[in-house]
Motif scaffolding. Structure first.
Motif, short mmCIF file in Angstrom:
data_model
loop_
_atom_site.label_atom_id
_atom_site.label_comp_id
_atom_site.label_asym_id
_atom_site.label_seq_id
_atom_site.Cartn_x
_atom_site.Cartn_y
_atom_site.Cartn_z
N HIS A 223 0.80 -1.23 0.00
CA HIS A 223 0.00 0.00 0.00
C HIS A 223 0.83 1.28 0.00
O HIS A 223 0.31 2.35 -0.27
CB HIS A 223 -0.99 -0.01 1.17
CG HIS A 223 -2.16 -0.91 0.90
ND1 HIS A 223 -3.24 -0.52 0.15
CD2 HIS A 223 -2.38 -2.21 1.22
CE1 HIS A 223 -4.09 -1.52 0.04
NE2 HIS A 223 -3.59 -2.57 0.68
N LEU A 230 -0.98 5.09 -0.15
CA LEU A 230 -0.43 5.43 1.17
C LEU A 230 1.09 5.51 1.10
O LEU A 230 1.81 4.90 1.88
CB LEU A 230 -0.91 4.41 2.21
CG LEU A 230 -2.43 4.44 2.43
CD1 LEU A 230 -2.88 3.29 3.33
CD2 LEU A 230 -2.86 5.76 3.04
N HIS A 239 -4.97 9.42 6.22
CA HIS A 239 -5.83 8.24 6.26
C HIS A 239 -6.31 7.93 7.68
O HIS A 239 -7.46 7.55 7.89
CB HIS A 239 -5.08 7.03 5.70
CG HIS A 239 -5.89 5.77 5.71
ND1 HIS A 239 -6.95 5.57 4.86
CD2 HIS A 239 -5.82 4.65 6.49
CE1 HIS A 239 -7.49 4.39 5.10
NE2 HIS A 239 -6.84 3.81 6.09
N ARG A 255 -1.50 1.67 13.52
CA ARG A 255 -1.32 0.28 13.06
C ARG A 255 -2.52 -0.19 12.23
O ARG A 255 -3.65 -0.30 12.73
CB ARG A 255 -1.11 -0.64 14.26
CG ARG A 255 -0.59 -2.00 13.86
CD ARG A 255 -0.32 -2.87 15.06
NE ARG A 255 0.70 -2.31 15.94
CZ ARG A 255 0.96 -2.79 17.15
NH1 ARG A 255 0.30 -3.82 17.61
NH2 ARG A 255 1.90 -2.23 17.89
N CYS A 256 -2.26 -0.49 10.97
CA CYS A 256 -3.32 -0.87 10.03
C CYS A 256 -4.20 -2.00 10.58
O CYS A 256 -5.43 -1.95 10.47
CB CYS A 256 -2.74 -1.34 8.71
SG CYS A 256 -1.35 -0.40 8.06
C1 HEC Z 1 -7.65 4.37 12.88
C2 HEC Z 1 -8.21 3.32 12.07
C3 HEC Z 1 -7.50 3.01 10.77
C4 HEC Z 1 -6.18 2.74 10.62
C5 HEC Z 1 -5.08 2.73 11.70
C6 HEC Z 1 -5.99 2.41 9.23
N1 HEC Z 1 -7.18 2.49 8.54
FE1 HEC Z 1 -7.50 2.07 6.58
N2 HEC Z 1 -9.45 2.62 6.74
C7 HEC Z 1 -10.05 3.02 7.91
C8 HEC Z 1 -11.43 3.38 7.63
C9 HEC Z 1 -12.44 3.86 8.65
C10 HEC Z 1 -11.63 3.22 6.23
C11 HEC Z 1 -12.90 3.50 5.40
C12 HEC Z 1 -13.58 2.26 4.94
C13 HEC Z 1 -14.11 1.44 6.11
O1 HEC Z 1 -14.80 1.97 6.98
O2 HEC Z 1 -13.81 0.26 6.16
C14 HEC Z 1 -10.37 2.71 5.71
C15 HEC Z 1 -10.16 2.38 4.39
C16 HEC Z 1 -8.96 1.84 3.89
C17 HEC Z 1 -8.72 1.44 2.52
C18 HEC Z 1 -9.73 1.52 1.39
C19 HEC Z 1 -9.74 2.93 0.89
C20 HEC Z 1 -10.53 3.12 -0.38
O3 HEC Z 1 -11.27 4.10 -0.41
O4 HEC Z 1 -10.39 2.31 -1.30
C21 HEC Z 1 -7.44 0.99 2.44
C22 HEC Z 1 -6.72 0.47 1.21
C23 HEC Z 1 -6.86 1.10 3.75
N3 HEC Z 1 -7.81 1.62 4.62
C24 HEC Z 1 -5.57 0.72 4.07
C25 HEC Z 1 -4.96 0.98 5.29
C26 HEC Z 1 -3.55 0.77 5.57
C27 HEC Z 1 -2.55 0.19 4.60
C28 HEC Z 1 -3.32 1.17 6.85
C29 HEC Z 1 -2.01 1.23 7.60
C30 HEC Z 1 -1.00 2.12 7.03
C31 HEC Z 1 -4.59 1.62 7.38
N4 HEC Z 1 -5.56 1.50 6.42
C32 HEC Z 1 -4.77 2.09 8.69
C33 HEC Z 1 -9.48 3.04 9.17
C34 HEC Z 1 -8.14 2.86 9.45
#
Ligand code: HEC
Ligand code: HEC
Ligand code: HEC
Ligand code: HEC
Ligand code: HEC
Ligand code: HEC
Ligand code: HEC
Ligand code: HEC
Length: 345
Positions: A223, A230, A239, A255-256
């Motif tokens: 990613h 990212l 994000h 942390r993802c």
């Molecule tokens: C604090 C919580 C949080 C963290 C930490 C986080 N995410 Fe997310 N991410 C979300 C939310 C909320 C969404 C929106 C979609 C959903 O609700 O599932 C999302 C969506 C995404 C999407 C889809 C985006 C799209 O529009 O296509 C990707 C890819 C993604 N995250 C990757 C990552 C990666 C890689 C990491 C680590 C670097 C990460 N996320 C860390 C909360 C988080």
């Protein structure tokens, strides 16, 4: 049919079969004698008189009088003689192979014995596997996943390409991990045919991951690219919201996996199971469960070991998973998370 009739009948059918078996054994021995006369290089075990050579084995193992091993020659071990793994076959052949006597079958090994055989040529794979829970907990050994005789080297006949595709992993891992596999099939990784189990899991390293999840390298190995968005600390900050700054040291803030693979039960959160759909679990959904009178599982904010859950001893977090008003506040923060810069513009 009386017992007597039955025995007469089985005598009638058994006699020609025995003749046929004797003829085959004679043929096999003839192939063996001619084969040794034609001599082979020093690597082949055929010089030891107890070894008969692969051609002799194949006089029977063609699927008519004995199991069909012709697939073996389309597989990764095609160039290795049968007896290198099965041991000398002379006694087995002399006995006409009857019921598979007098030959080693590693399929009958007790758990954990087969790796010794494989280690002769695959020391790294065996050492790595020996440190995974698959091995230490007696859950899965080489033969549970691999079949050395099949074209792809796995327990079912897959594409001869050694890299399993999603259908392959689903079949291989789904047998024992139905929950993770079912969720994975709902994830964008599976629906877009972008990533397999093997994209994140390496079954031959102790941690079973292709990169560490703690410092985000597991997800960022893909990613952190221009195409997946990212690709900079700013993009990760954007994000994860201003309150989860990028965290290369891996202490936990951004942390993802805590948001995207939340644990499904409140005790032993680190041991799983974790939701493999990659869909985040919103605090608002927790409130919906509370309204139905259920004890809610952790959500993406409560996270691994209770990031924002004061009901987990020692987490010191100001929010409590069991309090609807806390979840309502958390949901407001949550709504600011999840954007990817390129996609927002
Ligand atoms: C604090 C919580 C949080 C963290 C930490 C986080 N995410 Fe997310 N991410 C979300 C939310 C909320 C969404 C929106 C979609 C959903 O609700 O599932 C999302 C969506 C995404 C999407 C889809 C985006 C799209 O529009 O296509 C990707 C890819 C993604 N995250 C990757 C990552 C990666 C890689 C990491 C680590 C670097 C990460 N996320 C860390 C909360 C988080
Ligand atoms: C004369 C015919 C014949 C020859 C030659 C022969 N086999 Fe077999 N083999 C059989 C039969 C019959 C069985 C029992 C039915 C089955 O498993 O297919 C068997 C079974 C086996 C089994 C399974 C044993 C078990 O415990 O289940 C192995 C392994 C095996 N053979 C290996 C070999 C190897 C290696 C060679 C060459 C060294 C060889 N066979 C040569 C007839 C033969
Ligand atoms: C690289 C090692 C290796 C080589 C080379 C090898 N085998 Fe096997 N064989 C195995 C293992 C391991 C098993 C057990 C598989 C299982 O049960 O999951 C097995 C199982 C078998 C069986 C019993 C299962 C079945 O499919 O009927 C037979 C018969 C057999 N082998 C015959 C052969 C013959 C004939 C050859 C040569 C053409 C050969 N093997 C070459 C490792 C080997
Ligand atoms: C006598 C040596 C030898 C033994 C014993 C042996 N292998 Fe292999 N194996 C090989 C060779 C050579 C290859 C082909 C490597 C290649 O193509 O890069 C191979 C390939 C493989 C592959 C495919 C890997 C790839 O890169 O395509 C798997 C999986 C495998 N072996 C599993 C096993 C298992 C499981 C055992 C024990 C039951 C075993 N092997 C025993 C020599 C051996
Ligand atoms: C839980 C399932 C599982 C178990 C158990 C397992 N493997 Fe594997 N193995 C795999 C998968 C999946 C791959 C990766 C295929 C790919 O991506 O190419 C693989 C790859 C391999 C490879 C080729 C790549 C490499 O690392 O060299 C070898 C050789 C191998 N395994 C041997 C073994 C041996 C020997 C054992 C027993 C000690 C074993 N495996 C146990 C699933 C398993
Ligand atoms: C024969 C059954 C079986 C098969 C096949 C199998 N597993 Fe497992 N696996 C288990 C069991 C049982 C455990 C749980 C051990 C425990 O923690 O109690 C486990 C644990 C794991 C773990 C956690 C490892 C850890 O250190 O915590 C991962 C990741 C995993 N398996 C992935 C896979 C993948 C990917 C595949 C397919 C390539 C696969 N497994 C195939 C039985 C299997
Ligand atoms: C092997 C590369 C790879 C790894 C590792 C990886 N991803 Fe992905 N991910 C992708 C690709 C490719 C896509 C599809 C992008 C597209 O087509 O929109 C994707 C899509 C996603 C999506 C969006 C799904 C959708 O519905 O569109 C999320 C969320 C996501 N990944 C999260 C993660 C998380 C969290 C991790 C780490 C636990 C991770 N990914 C690890 C390559 C990877
Ligand atoms: C996007 C990366 C990713 C993919 C793809 C993925 N996993 Fe996982 N898996 C993880 C992470 C991360 C964990 C550990 C979560 C934690 O400890 O925070 C995990 C944990 C596991 C566990 C241990 C039990 C648990 O749920 O924690 C098993 C079993 C497992 N995965 C099986 C699979 C199987 C089978 C597939 C394919 C059908 C698969 N995984 C695909 C990232 C992934």
């Amino acid at each position: 049919m009386s017992i007597l009739d039955y025995r007469r009948q089985s005598v009638r059918t058994a006699a020609p079969r025995r003749l046929y078996q004797a003829a085959l054994a004679a043929l096999a021995l003839a192939v063996f004698v001619l084969g040794t006369a034609a001599s082979v290089d020093g690597c082949t075990p055929a010089r030891d008189p107890r070894f008969v050579g692969t051609a002799t084995c194949m006089t029977c193992h063609k699927g008519i009088t004995a199991s069909d091993l012709r697939d073996h020659f389309a597989g990764p071990h095609a160039a290795i003689d049968c007896e290198t793994c099965h041991g000398p076959g002379l006694e087995h052949v002399r006995a006409g192979g009857r019921n598979g006597i007098l030959i080693d079958n590693p399929g009958d090994d007790p758990f954990g014995a087969t790796p010794d055989l494989c280690a002769r040529c695959h020391a790294d794979a065996v050492d790595g596997h020996a440190m995974t829970t698959h091995f230490t907990k007696g859950a899965a050994s080489c033969n549970d996943c691999h079949n050395v005789h099949k074209p792809g080297g796995f327990v079912f006949a897959s594409d001869p390409d050694r890299f399993l595709d999603n259908a392959g992993y689903v079949q291989l891992c789904g047998e024992c991990h139905a929950q993770q596999t079912g969720e994975f099939l709902r994830s964008g990784h599976a629906t877009k045919d972008a990533v397999t189990c093997g994209g994140c899991h390496d079954l031959h390293v102790p941690a079973t991951f292709t990169a560490p999840p703690e410092n985000n390298q597991l997800c960022q190995q893909c990613h952190a690219s221009f195409f997946l968005g990212l690709d900079s600390p700013e993009a990760v900050d954007f994000h994860t919201g201003a309150f989860h700054p990028v965290d290369p040291a891996g202490s936990g803030a951004s942390r993802c996996v805590t948001c995207h693979l939340p644990p499904q039960r409140r005790t032993n959160q680190d041991r799983g199971p974790h939701d493999h759909s990659l869909l985040t679990l919103r605090p608002a959904e927790t409130n919906a469960l509370i309204a139905q009178g259920m004890t809610p599982p952790p959500n993406s904010c409560a996270g691994i070991l209770g990031c924002h859950d004061a009901s987990v001893p020692g987490s010191g977090a100001p929010f409590n998973l069991d309090h609807p008003s806390d979840n309502t506040v958390l949901q407001r923060f949550f709504d600011q998370i999840g954007g990817i810069p390129e996609k927002v513009q």
